[in-house]
Design a protein around this motif. Structure first.
Motif, PDB file in Angstrom:
ATOM      1  N   PHE A   1      -9.935  45.646  36.945  1.00  0.00           N
ATOM      2  CA  PHE A   1      -9.335  44.609  37.778  1.00  0.00           C
ATOM      3  C   PHE A   1      -8.997  45.202  39.147  1.00  0.00           C
ATOM      4  O   PHE A   1      -8.293  46.219  39.230  1.00  0.00           O
ATOM      5  CB  PHE A   1      -8.058  44.060  37.138  1.00  0.00           C
ATOM      6  N   THR A   2      -9.491  44.571  40.203  1.00  0.00           N
ATOM      7  CA  THR A   2      -9.134  44.947  41.569  1.00  0.00           C
ATOM      8  C   THR A   2      -8.184  43.888  42.115  1.00  0.00           C
ATOM      9  O   THR A   2      -8.550  42.721  42.232  1.00  0.00           O
ATOM     10  CB  THR A   2     -10.376  45.048  42.470  1.00  0.00           C
ATOM     11  N   ILE A   3      -6.947  44.279  42.401  1.00  0.00           N
ATOM     12  CA  ILE A   3      -5.949  43.359  42.939  1.00  0.00           C
ATOM     13  C   ILE A   3      -6.027  43.439  44.464  1.00  0.00           C
ATOM     14  O   ILE A   3      -5.876  44.511  45.045  1.00  0.00           O
ATOM     15  CB  ILE A   3      -4.523  43.717  42.477  1.00  0.00           C
ATOM     16  N   LYS A   4      -6.273  42.301  45.102  1.00  0.00           N
ATOM     17  CA  LYS A   4      -6.398  42.270  46.554  1.00  0.00           C
ATOM     18  C   LYS A   4      -5.349  41.346  47.154  1.00  0.00           C
ATOM     19  O   LYS A   4      -4.749  40.524  46.464  1.00  0.00           O
ATOM     20  CB  LYS A   4      -7.800  41.811  46.965  1.00  0.00           C
ATOM     21  N   ILE A   5      -5.136  41.505  48.457  1.00  0.00           N
ATOM     22  CA  ILE A   5      -4.178  40.680  49.186  1.00  0.00           C
ATOM     23  C   ILE A   5      -4.901  40.008  50.335  1.00  0.00           C
ATOM     24  O   ILE A   5      -5.724  40.635  51.022  1.00  0.00           O
ATOM     25  CB  ILE A   5      -2.988  41.542  49.680  1.00  0.00           C
ATOM     26  N   HIS A   6      -4.647  38.718  50.513  1.00  0.00           N
ATOM     27  CA  HIS A   6      -5.240  37.950  51.602  1.00  0.00           C
ATOM     28  C   HIS A   6      -4.154  37.669  52.637  1.00  0.00           C
ATOM     29  O   HIS A   6      -3.130  37.065  52.339  1.00  0.00           O
ATOM     30  CB  HIS A   6      -5.820  36.627  51.078  1.00  0.00           C
ATOM     31  N   TYR A   7      -4.380  38.149  53.872  1.00  0.00           N
ATOM     32  CA  TYR A   7      -3.378  37.976  54.914  1.00  0.00           C
ATOM     33  C   TYR A   7      -3.276  36.509  55.307  1.00  0.00           C
ATOM     34  O   TYR A   7      -4.276  35.851  55.597  1.00  0.00           O
ATOM     35  CB  TYR A   7      -3.727  38.819  56.138  1.00  0.00           C
ATOM     36  N   ALA A   8      -2.024  36.008  55.352  1.00  0.00           N
ATOM     37  CA  ALA A   8      -1.834  34.587  55.638  1.00  0.00           C
ATOM     38  C   ALA A   8      -0.737  34.341  56.662  1.00  0.00           C
ATOM     39  O   ALA A   8      -0.536  33.199  57.060  1.00  0.00           O
ATOM     40  CB  ALA A   8      -1.490  33.831  54.350  1.00  0.00           C
ATOM     41  N   GLY A   9      -0.007  35.363  57.086  1.00  0.00           N
ATOM     42  CA  GLY A   9       1.095  35.134  58.012  1.00  0.00           C
ATOM     43  C   GLY A   9       1.265  36.296  58.955  1.00  0.00           C
ATOM     44  O   GLY A   9       0.634  37.348  58.827  1.00  0.00           O
TER      45      GLY A   9
ATOM     46  N   SER B   1       1.511  45.708  53.422  1.00  0.00           N
ATOM     47  CA  SER B   1       0.404  45.200  54.228  1.00  0.00           C
ATOM     48  C   SER B   1       0.551  45.644  55.672  1.00  0.00           C
ATOM     49  O   SER B   1       1.660  45.796  56.186  1.00  0.00           O
ATOM     50  CB  SER B   1       0.357  43.673  54.160  1.00  0.00           C
ATOM     51  N   GLN B   2      -0.594  45.852  56.323  1.00  0.00           N
ATOM     52  CA  GLN B   2      -0.628  46.184  57.735  1.00  0.00           C
ATOM     53  C   GLN B   2      -1.592  45.228  58.420  1.00  0.00           C
ATOM     54  O   GLN B   2      -2.802  45.302  58.235  1.00  0.00           O
ATOM     55  CB  GLN B   2      -1.076  47.633  57.948  1.00  0.00           C
ATOM     56  N   LEU B   3      -1.022  44.323  59.201  1.00  0.00           N
ATOM     57  CA  LEU B   3      -1.834  43.285  59.826  1.00  0.00           C
ATOM     58  C   LEU B   3      -2.817  43.888  60.808  1.00  0.00           C
ATOM     59  O   LEU B   3      -2.511  44.828  61.539  1.00  0.00           O
ATOM     60  CB  LEU B   3      -0.933  42.273  60.539  1.00  0.00           C
ATOM     61  N   SER B   4      -4.022  43.336  60.817  1.00  0.00           N
ATOM     62  CA  SER B   4      -5.073  43.781  61.726  1.00  0.00           C
ATOM     63  C   SER B   4      -5.868  42.569  62.165  1.00  0.00           C
ATOM     64  O   SER B   4      -6.163  41.678  61.356  1.00  0.00           O
ATOM     65  CB  SER B   4      -5.972  44.804  61.033  1.00  0.00           C
ATOM     66  N   ALA B   5      -6.214  42.565  63.451  1.00  0.00           N
ATOM     67  CA  ALA B   5      -6.916  41.393  63.982  1.00  0.00           C
ATOM     68  C   ALA B   5      -8.287  41.204  63.361  1.00  0.00           C
ATOM     69  O   ALA B   5      -8.777  40.079  63.223  1.00  0.00           O
ATOM     70  CB  ALA B   5      -7.043  41.523  65.499  1.00  0.00           C
ATOM     71  N   ASN B   6      -8.929  42.307  62.959  1.00  0.00           N
ATOM     72  CA  ASN B   6     -10.286  42.204  62.417  1.00  0.00           C
ATOM     73  C   ASN B   6     -10.328  42.405  60.900  1.00  0.00           C
ATOM     74  O   ASN B   6     -11.358  42.717  60.333  1.00  0.00           O
ATOM     75  CB  ASN B   6     -11.192  43.232  63.086  1.00  0.00           C
ATOM     76  N   LYS B   7      -9.195  42.214  60.236  1.00  0.00           N
ATOM     77  CA  LYS B   7      -9.139  42.416  58.784  1.00  0.00           C
ATOM     78  C   LYS B   7      -8.412  41.246  58.147  1.00  0.00           C
ATOM     79  O   LYS B   7      -7.266  40.968  58.475  1.00  0.00           O
ATOM     80  CB  LYS B   7      -8.405  43.724  58.488  1.00  0.00           C
TER      81      LYS B   7
ATOM     82  N   ASP C   1      -7.200  43.076  52.007  1.00  0.00           N
ATOM     83  CA  ASP C   1      -7.139  44.504  51.724  1.00  0.00           C
ATOM     84  C   ASP C   1      -6.952  44.699  50.220  1.00  0.00           C
ATOM     85  O   ASP C   1      -6.488  43.793  49.520  1.00  0.00           O
ATOM     86  CB  ASP C   1      -5.989  45.156  52.484  1.00  0.00           C
ATOM     87  N   THR C   2      -7.329  45.877  49.717  1.00  0.00           N
ATOM     88  CA  THR C   2      -7.169  46.201  48.301  1.00  0.00           C
ATOM     89  C   THR C   2      -5.788  46.799  48.062  1.00  0.00           C
ATOM     90  O   THR C   2      -5.390  47.747  48.730  1.00  0.00           O
ATOM     91  CB  THR C   2      -8.254  47.196  47.847  1.00  0.00           C
ATOM     92  N   VAL C   3      -5.055  46.225  47.110  1.00  0.00           N
ATOM     93  CA  VAL C   3      -3.727  46.727  46.755  1.00  0.00           C
ATOM     94  C   VAL C   3      -3.854  47.875  45.756  1.00  0.00           C
ATOM     95  O   VAL C   3      -3.345  48.974  45.976  1.00  0.00           O
ATOM     96  CB  VAL C   3      -2.864  45.595  46.165  1.00  0.00           C
TER      97      VAL C   3
END
Length: 648
Positions: free
Chosen positions: A254-262, A173-179, A182-184
């Protein structure tokens, strides 16, 4: 051997013939049927008087439910210890998988309601082995009792694994202020043995799309097993990681996505077997080259999409190295003599036949986009070749015995390169305020270091850092960059050149520093090279064949102080060291920031201009040592408070 054969005949002659097979124990999902025979001897016959075979080996409809669950629910209307319960199956009992154990809903009560399950009940949920007369019998993937045949990783019974391919990879993951997400990875329909492991503070969630276009999603909020588009999913959630398993085959994309939480980065490792959905299929024979008197006809091969059941462009089959295009077959045809002829036409060898008209195409144009999906086109025409080898265009209908080649096709459908930030370096000081650096690479869809990323979206490679340890030593004579030139290392890794089909300068790696302490020099070889597309080899060219500025082949390097103490540098050494760090000239500079307060409140005073070191990108104040390579502006003074002071 003759005595052994007679004893076997005597043994079999004591039995009557086998009777007819019984009705199957199930109507679907795999059941069992038996056949009996009678012993004709007054003595005990050797062998068994019953034999079994599988039957009804067709999948049950989804609404039929689990066979073991049906047997448990049949006891719902029977009191147990004076009370009614709703019974749920207890599966995968390692000690006695063929007993009917059930658990009362909402309670910890587990009871063996029958010593044996019905014939045809699966011993274990993930196995074809079935219970017959209370014993677990081995069943192969060919649905035969006692068979050891198994499915390969592609789900093909007794297959060789050639119909699918192993896909494994890693996402960071690459943290972004406006994102926010993201799709894994996108896992296509029909994939098997899917496993993903997320490590870090972020969360996984799923999106699916069926072949009919129906979409759905699941937030994966808690641990458990559930169905999604008829695919069974097992999800485990831990404080520091998440694990997702799907045995498959997937019934949707199946689209595996990641939700930024930290604030920290997360990584996802994934592995699955992807079906090869595009395969070569041999065509029927084309029409005969002659209507009479003897001709020939050929077969061809076309690329077939197994999902949509339609023919697609050949490039889809070329994508899989496992696919080998079948060679065309040749046969003679229409051997009857022509009506106007007195005899048969001589059958000539294949390479001397008058060739059939054929489709001919121009080369593909350049792709409209270098990545992310584009289009390229070509012209296709029907041509004919005479005996002398001369080619001329003819009407298109003459080539209609074969499909016309496509005039447009998608190209560069892989993802565009994107920035990938590495870990931060240690702080350049051991106390107080310093700097830290990181390498930011432009990574393509294969995970290779490349170019082409947008400079506007590039993460910063340098930031200030504070070590919470008081400093007791004198201030260094040189800025912290000279102690650990992480910034320069980061720039070198990013600026690695890749050989292309255009002549370009390709620098090799820098040599080691010429000294082990203090200021020295490094050299490298810079070549002019080009990629030869037809042979996929690299050729060296004269230097003047490459356009643009040639990368430097020598630079200064610093290997730390020689005596473990701060070092005084001559002006020449300082210029040599910082002449190779031109980036600081572009990033930091002196600027005027207003004036000090007037030295007097009346009667005439002086204000001094304030000069500060600024980061020109962020407009933030920086340590003055970062502007050491820029000339400090002259001191400015101006008069102030010129009004006369009131008399005392």
């Amino acid at each position: 051997s003759s005595r052994t054969a007679r004893s076997e005949e005597d043994r079999d002659s004591l039995w009557d013939a086998w009777g007819s097979w019984s009705e199957c124990s199930r109507t679907c999902g795999g059941g069992a049927s038996y056949s009996l025979r009678r012993c004709l001897s007054s003595k005990t016959c050797e062998g068994r008087n019953i034999r079994y075979r599988t039957c009804s080996n067709v999948d049950c409809p989804p609404e039929a439910g689990d066979f073991r669950a049906q047997q448990c629910s049949a006891h719902n209307d029977v009191k147990y210890q004076g009370q009614f319960y709703e019974w749920l199956p207890v599966s995968n009992d390692p000690d006695n998988p063929c007993s009917l154990k059930c658990q009362a809903r909402g309670a910890a009560l587990v009871v063996e309601l029958a010593p044996k399950v019905l014939d045809g009940t699966r011993c274990y949920t993930e196995s074809l082995d079935m219970c017959i007369s209370g014993l677990c019998q081995i069943v192969g993937c060919d649905r035969q009792l006692g068979s050891a045949v198994k499915e390969d990783n592609c789900g093909v019974c007794n297959g060789d694994g050639s119909t699918c391919r192993l896909v494994r990879g890693q996402y960071k993951s690459q943290l972004s202020a406006n994102k926010l997400d993201d799709t894994v990875v996108v896992i296509p329909y029909g994939s098997r043995q899917v496993r993903l492991v997320l490590k870090g503070p972020d969360h996984l969630y799923l999106e699916t799309k069926t072949l009919q276009g129906v979409k759905s999603e699941n937030s994966l909020s808690s641990t458990g097993s559930f169905l999604m588009d008829n695919s069974s999913i097992d999800f485990q959630k831990f404080p520091d990681k998440e694990i997702l398993r799907i045995s498959g085959p997937l019934t949707a994309d199946f689209t595996i996505k990641i939700h930024y939480a930290g604030a920290a980065d997360s990584s996802v490792q994934f592995i699955f077997y992807q079906p090869i959905i595009h395969r070569w299929r041999e065509t029927d024979f084309f029409p005969c080259s002659a209507s009479c008197g003897g001709g020939y006809q050929l077969t061809s091969a076309e690329c077939f999409d197994l999902r949509s059941n339609r023919v697609v462009a050949d490039q889809y089959c070329h994508y899989y190295p496992e696919n080998i295009k079948p060679k065309p077959k040749l046969q003679e045809c229409n051997l009857d003599p022509c009506p106007a002829s007195d005899g048969y036409k001589q059958i000539m060898p294949y390479d001397l036949y008058h060739p059939l008209p054929r489709w001919e195409s121009t080369p593909w144009t350049a792709c409209s986009s270098s990545c992310g999906g584009g289009v390229q086109s070509r012209s296709v025409s029907c041509v004919e070749e005479d005996i002398q080898g001369h080619i001329s265009p003819v009407e298109e209908w003459k080539c209609m015995y074969t499909p016309k080649m496509p005039v447009a096709q998608p190209c560069n459908i892989f993802d565009c390169p994107k920035w990938l930030a590495q870990e931060w370096s240690p702080c350049t000081v051991t106390c107080g305020q310093g700097l830290r650096y990181r390498v930011v690479l432009c990574i393509d869809h294969r995970g290779m270091h490349t170019g082409g990323c947008s400079p506007k979206t590039k993460p910063h490679i340098k930031e200030e850092c504070i070590v919470p340890t008081p400093c007791y030593k004198p201030k260094e004579k040189l800025p912290v960059e000279a102690k650990l030139p992480w910034y320069k290392q980061a720039q070198e890794l990013e600026e690695g050149a890749v050989v292309s089909e255009e002549p370009s300068f390709i620098p090799e790696a820098w040599s080691t520093c010429s000294v082990t302490c203090g200021v020295g020099s490094q050299v490298r070889l810079v070549k002019c090279q080009v990629l030869l597309s037809f042979s996929q080899s690299v050729a060296d060219l004269p230097i003047d064949e490459c356009e643009g500025p040639k990368p430097v082949s020598q630079r200064a390097c610093y290997s730390g102080p020689c005596n473990g103490e701060a070092t005084e540098y001559t002006p020449e050494e300082t210029e040599l060291l910082y002449g190779s760090l031109q980036e600081f000239d572009e990033l930091y500079d002196w600027e005027y920031e207003g004036f000090t307060q007037c030295s007097e409140s009346c009667g005439g005073g002086v204000q001094e201009a304030v000069v500060t070191c600024l980061n020109k990108q962020t407009r933030e104040t920086a340590d003055e040592t970062l502007c050491v390579t820029s000339r400090r502006p002259p001191q400015l003074l101006k008069a102030c408070s010129l009004d006369p002071c009131p008399p005392r």
